[in-house]
Design a protein around this motif. Structure first.
Motif, PDB file in Angstrom:
ATOM      1  N   MET A  95       5.081  13.154 -13.158  1.00 17.33           N
ATOM      2  CA  MET A  95       5.561  14.521 -12.921  1.00 17.33           C
ATOM      3  C   MET A  95       5.856  15.239 -14.234  1.00 17.33           C
ATOM      4  O   MET A  95       5.639  16.451 -14.352  1.00 17.33           O
ATOM      5  CB  MET A  95       6.798  14.489 -12.033  1.00 17.33           C
ATOM      6  CG  MET A  95       6.507  14.125 -10.588  1.00 17.33           C
ATOM      7  SD  MET A  95       7.938  14.292  -9.484  1.00 17.33           S
ATOM      8  CE  MET A  95       8.935  12.914 -10.050  1.00 17.33           C
ATOM      9  N   THR A  96       6.332  14.499 -15.225  1.00 14.39           N
ATOM     10  CA  THR A  96       6.589  15.099 -16.531  1.00 14.39           C
ATOM     11  C   THR A  96       5.301  15.578 -17.171  1.00 14.39           C
ATOM     12  O   THR A  96       5.228  16.688 -17.713  1.00 14.39           O
ATOM     13  CB  THR A  96       7.282  14.086 -17.450  1.00 14.39           C
ATOM     14  OG1 THR A  96       8.531  13.691 -16.880  1.00 14.39           O
ATOM     15  CG2 THR A  96       7.530  14.678 -18.831  1.00 14.39           C
ATOM     16  N   VAL A  97       4.267  14.744 -17.117  1.00 12.87           N
ATOM     17  CA  VAL A  97       2.974  15.125 -17.690  1.00 12.87           C
ATOM     18  C   VAL A  97       2.379  16.298 -16.929  1.00 12.87           C
ATOM     19  O   VAL A  97       1.837  17.237 -17.522  1.00 12.87           O
ATOM     20  CB  VAL A  97       2.011  13.929 -17.683  1.00 12.87           C
ATOM     21  CG1 VAL A  97       0.618  14.353 -18.150  1.00 12.87           C
ATOM     22  CG2 VAL A  97       2.543  12.812 -18.572  1.00 12.87           C
ATOM     23  N   ALA A  98       2.474  16.261 -15.602  1.00 15.20           N
ATOM     24  CA  ALA A  98       1.908  17.351 -14.798  1.00 15.20           C
ATOM     25  C   ALA A  98       2.618  18.672 -15.050  1.00 15.20           C
ATOM     26  O   ALA A  98       2.038  19.742 -14.828  1.00 15.20           O
ATOM     27  CB  ALA A  98       1.986  16.982 -13.315  1.00 15.20           C
ATOM     28  N   ALA A  99       3.881  18.614 -15.508  1.00 20.66           N
ATOM     29  CA  ALA A  99       4.641  19.835 -15.760  1.00 20.66           C
ATOM     30  C   ALA A  99       4.349  20.449 -17.127  1.00 20.66           C
ATOM     31  O   ALA A  99       4.840  21.545 -17.419  1.00 20.66           O
ATOM     32  CB  ALA A  99       6.135  19.547 -15.639  1.00 20.66           C
TER      33      ALA A  99
END
Length: 273
Positions: free
Chosen positions: A159-163
């Motif tokens: 989720m961090t990378v996708a954000a």
């Protein structure tokens, strides 16, 4: 009118407020222990602090008759070794899979449902399976820690990378960056601070899995010692061991926080201001 939300304690007041709850708990324990000892001198539930200090001193300085080791330090070394191996493996797997799932749509489509399902499996429920598959040695205990916290790390990092703003990916591709270069130079640096924060949040569950595994099948370790002496109601050993585990977890958390702020100060710029 001065509002409580705007009152910021100074450094001295902050230290005092931090120690005050611990002081109150210690005072309550001393009073409760004294009352129980007065009512029943043989009471074992709340042993006096002097008795616990004597037990800790004995465990820390007197060699065990059976093994010849200093019990407290040998238990601590065994537990920390297992914990470090489990956290290291979980962090490595979580970082790789988190980057892949957050950056590669094909990987996300194929693995995200599996990771979501695995994260819902209660790790303690499969502990007997781990003992059957990996035996009663060190590997099963390390694997339990890995299984227990890796799915959380994977989902959190994905989720961090996708954000990460899509514009950064587009600009990197415009400059000719390959997928690997984007992963290593754009996504990885922005993911590392979050990885450390996620590890900090995972310390509690990691210690829980470690102590549980040691309590069931081990010949050394903090959890092993606690469950070994419980049959004798040795609260003068159990309570100090619980306090020692808590202190170790806090020190781990503090160390990870220092590493994060020293290694990635830009990620905490808002806090500095």
């Amino acid at each position: 009118m001065r509002r409580a939300i705007n009152i910021v304690p100074g450094s001295g007041t902050r230290i005092l407020l931090a120690f005050l709850p611990f002081l109150l708990i210690a005072c309550l324990y001393v009073v409760a222990s004294a009352e129980r000892q007065a009512a029943n001198p043989g009471d074992k539930l709340l042993p006096p602090i002097a008795q616990m200090a004597t037990s800790v001193s004995r465990l820390a300085s007197e060699p065990d008759r059976r093994s010849g080791n200093l019990t407290l330090w040998s238990d601590t070394a065994a537990s920390l070794r297992r914990l470090a191996m489990g956290l290291g493996a979980a962090a490595s797997i979580g970082l790789v899979l988190g980057l892949a799932l957050g950056l590669l749509p094909m990987a996300s489509a194929g693995l995200s449902p599996l990771v979501a399902v695995v994260s819902m499996i209660p790790p303690m429920a499969i502990l007997p399976v781990l003992f059957i598959v990996f035996g009663l040695g060190e590997l099963s205990k390390v694997v339990l820690i890995v299984i227990g916290i890796t799915p959380f790390l994977v989902r959190d990092l994905a989720m961090t990378v996708a954000a990460i703003p899509r514009e950064q990916m587009v600009k990197a591709q415009t400059l000719g960056a390959s997928t690997w270069q984007i992963m290593l130079r754009v996504a990885l640096p922005q993911t590392m601070p979050r990885l450390i924060e996620a590890l900090r949040l995972s310390l509690g569950p990691a210690f829980l899995f470690l102590i549980s595994a040691e309590a069931i099948a081990a010949e050394s370790g903090l959890g092993y010692r606690i469950f070994l002496v419980r049959r004798y109601l040795a609260m003068d050993v159990i309570l100090p061991y619980v306090a020692w585990i808590t202190l170790l977890a806090y020190l781990f958390d503090w160390l990870l926080a220092r590493i994060a702020r020293r290694g990635f100060p830009w990620a905490y710029g808002q806090e500095a201001r």
